[in-house]
Design an enzyme around this catalytic site. Structure first.
Site, PDB file in Angstrom:
ATOM      1  N   GLU A 157      -9.566   4.084  -1.693  1.00 47.17           N
ATOM      2  CA  GLU A 157      -8.380   3.854  -2.527  1.00 47.17           C
ATOM      3  C   GLU A 157      -8.761   3.120  -3.811  1.00 47.17           C
ATOM      4  O   GLU A 157      -9.867   2.597  -3.940  1.00 47.17           O
ATOM      5  CB  GLU A 157      -7.348   2.981  -1.778  1.00 47.17           C
ATOM      6  CG  GLU A 157      -6.877   3.559  -0.448  1.00 47.17           C
ATOM      7  CD  GLU A 157      -5.603   2.888   0.090  1.00 47.17           C
ATOM      8  OE1 GLU A 157      -4.885   2.224  -0.681  1.00 47.17           O
ATOM      9  OE2 GLU A 157      -5.350   3.052   1.297  1.00 47.17           O
ATOM     10  N   THR A 173      -4.846   6.352   0.470  1.00 50.34           N
ATOM     11  CA  THR A 173      -6.104   7.096   0.551  1.00 50.34           C
ATOM     12  C   THR A 173      -6.098   8.257  -0.440  1.00 50.34           C
ATOM     13  O   THR A 173      -5.133   9.019  -0.494  1.00 50.34           O
ATOM     14  CB  THR A 173      -6.291   7.654   1.974  1.00 50.34           C
ATOM     15  OG1 THR A 173      -6.124   6.575   2.877  1.00 50.34           O
ATOM     16  CG2 THR A 173      -7.654   8.276   2.150  1.00 50.34           C
ATOM     17  N   ARG A 175       1.047  15.545  13.355  1.00 52.00           N
ATOM     18  CA  ARG A 175       2.445  15.980  13.444  1.00 52.00           C
ATOM     19  C   ARG A 175       2.519  17.485  13.672  1.00 52.00           C
ATOM     20  O   ARG A 175       2.365  17.971  14.778  1.00 52.00           O
ATOM     21  CB  ARG A 175       3.178  15.567  12.164  1.00 52.00           C
ATOM     22  CG  ARG A 175       4.374  14.669  12.410  1.00 52.00           C
ATOM     23  CD  ARG A 175       4.883  14.070  11.109  1.00 52.00           C
ATOM     24  NE  ARG A 175       5.144  15.073  10.074  1.00 52.00           N
ATOM     25  CZ  ARG A 175       6.275  15.725   9.926  1.00 52.00           C
ATOM     26  NH1 ARG A 175       7.267  15.495  10.742  1.00 52.00           N
ATOM     27  NH2 ARG A 175       6.432  16.599   8.954  1.00 52.00           N
ATOM     28  N   ASP A 210      -8.940   0.171   2.276  1.00 53.58           N
ATOM     29  CA  ASP A 210      -7.904  -0.248   3.228  1.00 53.58           C
ATOM     30  C   ASP A 210      -8.391   0.092   4.637  1.00 53.58           C
ATOM     31  O   ASP A 210      -8.044   1.126   5.208  1.00 53.58           O
ATOM     32  CB  ASP A 210      -6.598   0.492   2.876  1.00 53.58           C
ATOM     33  CG  ASP A 210      -5.487   0.191   3.868  1.00 53.58           C
ATOM     34  OD1 ASP A 210      -5.492  -0.906   4.436  1.00 53.58           O
ATOM     35  OD2 ASP A 210      -4.625   1.066   4.062  1.00 53.58           O
ATOM     36  N   ASP A 262       0.846  -1.188   0.000  1.00 56.70           N
ATOM     37  CA  ASP A 262       0.000   0.000   0.000  1.00 56.70           C
ATOM     38  C   ASP A 262       0.884   1.241   0.000  1.00 56.70           C
ATOM     39  O   ASP A 262       1.833   1.336   0.775  1.00 56.70           O
ATOM     40  CB  ASP A 262      -0.927   0.000   1.220  1.00 56.70           C
ATOM     41  CG  ASP A 262      -2.093   0.972   1.047  1.00 56.70           C
ATOM     42  OD1 ASP A 262      -2.497   1.212  -0.105  1.00 56.70           O
ATOM     43  OD2 ASP A 262      -2.593   1.483   2.061  1.00 56.70           O
ATOM     44  N   GLN A 270      -3.612   2.017  15.411  1.00 57.39           N
ATOM     45  CA  GLN A 270      -2.546   2.551  14.552  1.00 57.39           C
ATOM     46  C   GLN A 270      -1.680   3.591  15.279  1.00 57.39           C
ATOM     47  O   GLN A 270      -0.455   3.558  15.210  1.00 57.39           O
ATOM     48  CB  GLN A 270      -3.188   3.174  13.303  1.00 57.39           C
ATOM     49  CG  GLN A 270      -2.197   3.654  12.244  1.00 57.39           C
ATOM     50  CD  GLN A 270      -2.908   4.173  10.988  1.00 57.39           C
ATOM     51  OE1 GLN A 270      -4.125   4.091  10.871  1.00 57.39           O
ATOM     52  NE2 GLN A 270      -2.147   4.703  10.057  1.00 57.39           N
ATOM     53  N   HIS A 327      -4.153  13.962   1.273  1.00 55.86           N
ATOM     54  CA  HIS A 327      -4.284  13.034   2.405  1.00 55.86           C
ATOM     55  C   HIS A 327      -3.063  13.121   3.312  1.00 55.86           C
ATOM     56  O   HIS A 327      -3.185  13.275   4.526  1.00 55.86           O
ATOM     57  CB  HIS A 327      -4.469  11.606   1.892  1.00 55.86           C
ATOM     58  CG  HIS A 327      -4.461  10.569   2.980  1.00 55.86           C
ATOM     59  ND1 HIS A 327      -5.472  10.483   3.916  1.00 55.86           N
ATOM     60  CD2 HIS A 327      -3.558   9.608   3.304  1.00 55.86           C
ATOM     61  CE1 HIS A 327      -5.189   9.485   4.767  1.00 55.86           C
ATOM     62  NE2 HIS A 327      -4.027   8.946   4.412  1.00 55.86           N
TER      63      HIS A 327
HETATM   64 CA    CA Z   1      -3.950   2.961   3.014  1.00 53.99          CA
END
Ligand code: CA
Length: 429
Positions: free
Chosen positions: A215, A363, A156, A247, A140, A254, A147
């Site tokens: 996706e 994405t 971040r 996905d 992926d 995560q 995105h």
């Molecule tokens: Ca993905």
């Protein structure tokens, strides 16, 4: 004449079929995708689609309509398309062109034979589509600039959202092939470790922030040997076609697990593909300009020509016993990195690829907030709930929600589409 010109000339010819094809059908005479179906009488046969019908390719071959080909028709009786795809584009494109010829208005070879038509054509609603390929390896990417910027801003640094490598490397990771399922499946909400911001230690339980990722994916049609690399100029010879791809992502799992090696259990519990592989040749007329890539990429990532694609995309959420709500639209043309660059990058170190390998786009978000391709972005990390048509709200995906991607190309009244990529989330088991 190049392949592109040939296909554009076909479009100019304004073909119609003797099979009725509604103007909003994804399966016009210009598409002719490939899939695998089953029904009460057929365990698994390769098929194509036109209008609301499927075309049984084993029966088509058995009745002599693909008589000029030397391959064994048993290739259409297998449980996946891998061996058919492995015959090479010279054959698979010729088969597709022959199907287009047979179904074009004015061709009576099959149209005039009612008995054969009965064996070969079936209503799409009467069959069940199966997983079209045996996926050996699944990769992926993370190639949509909107995105990557949105996620970077949220987790971040709002001022410096993209990582320093992002515009130099089509960033990707190796995913899990075992849990890639065909549209129409359901799966249980995953469980795992999460670390709530206010908790001193991680907790274990059902994922609370289950998300989709809008996706597409491309399917490898030609293998390489270890040590070999595929250039951007040759990449299209190795890409058989594309499908829609979800996905599924567990955001809370995560966030806790991804440092430093990237996603693991937050992604490998389920991924969904649409059942029809639309060939690269069917998509060729919908090519469009890619991003102007600045800073300039390294020479092995340079490419020429229009290598992006105008594929319209939509995402729907349907709560149990309720109507579906379209929660976003997007377009494949927003991709910063092209498939050709992704494949060149994937193989530049000599990594070999095999027929049936699946490469996800990442994405696909657009610049407008209505074009964000995940709930993480649409609800801005859960701060802005989305209202559904039934009055309920979503920050992420609830149990018993059915999530569907639709995608198609349309130009000059000609439509080539993918059908649906749909899955239902069951409560945690
Ligand atoms: Ca993905």
């Amino acid at each position: 004449m190049t392949n592109f010109e040939v296909i554009n000339n076909i479009i100019m010819a304004n073909k119609t079929s003797w099979i009725k094809v509604n103007t909003d059908s994804d399966f016009s005479i210009y598409n002719i995708p490939f899939g695998i179906y089953t029904d009460a009488n057929v365990k698994h046969h390769a098929c194509s689609a036109i209008g609301d019908q499927i075309i049984d390719l084993y029966e088509l071959c058995h009745h002599g309509y693909l008589g000029n080909f030397s391959f064994d028709n048993l290739v259409f009786k297998e449980s996946t398309l891998n061996d058919f795809i492995a015959l090479g584009k010279e054959i698979t494109n010729a088969v597709r062109n022959r199907i287009i010829e047979l179904f074009t208005e004015g061709n009576t070879e099959l149209q005039s034979n009612e008995a054969h038509r009965k064996d070969i054509l079936k209503a799409q609603t009467s069959v069940k589509m199966l997983m079209p390929i045996r996926v050996g390896d699944y990769t992926d990417f993370y190639s949509s600039i909107d995105h990557a910027t949105n996620i970077g801003k949220m987790i971040r640094d709002p001022e410096n959202a993209l990582m320093p490598n992002w515009k130099h490397i089509p960033v990707g990771y190796h995913g899990r092939a075992s849990s890639v399922c065909v549209s129409g499946h359901s799966f249980h909400r995953p469980k795992g470790q999460q670390k709530p911001a206010d908790a001193p230690i991680p907790v274990f339980g059902p994922c609370k922030l289950l998300d989709f990722e809008l996706e597409t994916a491309f399917v490898i049609g030609r293998r390489t040997e270890m040590g070999e690399s595929v250039s951007t100029a040759k990449a299209d010879e190795y890409i058989f076609g594309m499908l829609l791809f979800n996905d599924w992502s567990a955001r809370d799992i995560q966030t806790w697990e991804y440092v430093p090696l990237g996603p693991f259990l937050s992604k490998n519990f389920a991924s969904t593909v649409s059942p029809w592989i639309v060939t690269l040749e069917a998509l060729e007329p919908f090519r469009t300009k890619g991003y102007i890539q600045e800073p300039k990429v390294l020479p092995y990532l340079e490419y020429s020509g229009d290598k992006n694609l105008d594929i319209k995309l939509e995402m729907y959420i349907q709560p149990e016993n309720s109507e579906a709500t379209r929660v976003c639209t997007s377009n494949y043309k927003y991709m910063y990195w092209t498939m050709e660059q992704q494949l060149a990058h994937h193989t530049v170190n000599g990594c070999n690829i095999n027929v049936g390998d699946l490469m996800g786009s990442g994405t696909i978000s657009g610049p407008d907030p209505s074009e964000f391709g995940s709930m993480m972005e649409l609800s801005w990390k859960g701060t802005k709930p989305i209202k559904l048509n039934d009055g309920s709200e979503r920050k992420f995906i609830n149990d018993n929600d059915t999530v569907t991607i639709k995608g198609w190309c349309e130009k000059d009244g000609i439509r080539v589409g993918f059908g649906e990529c749909k899955a239902t989330v069951l409560p945690s088991n």
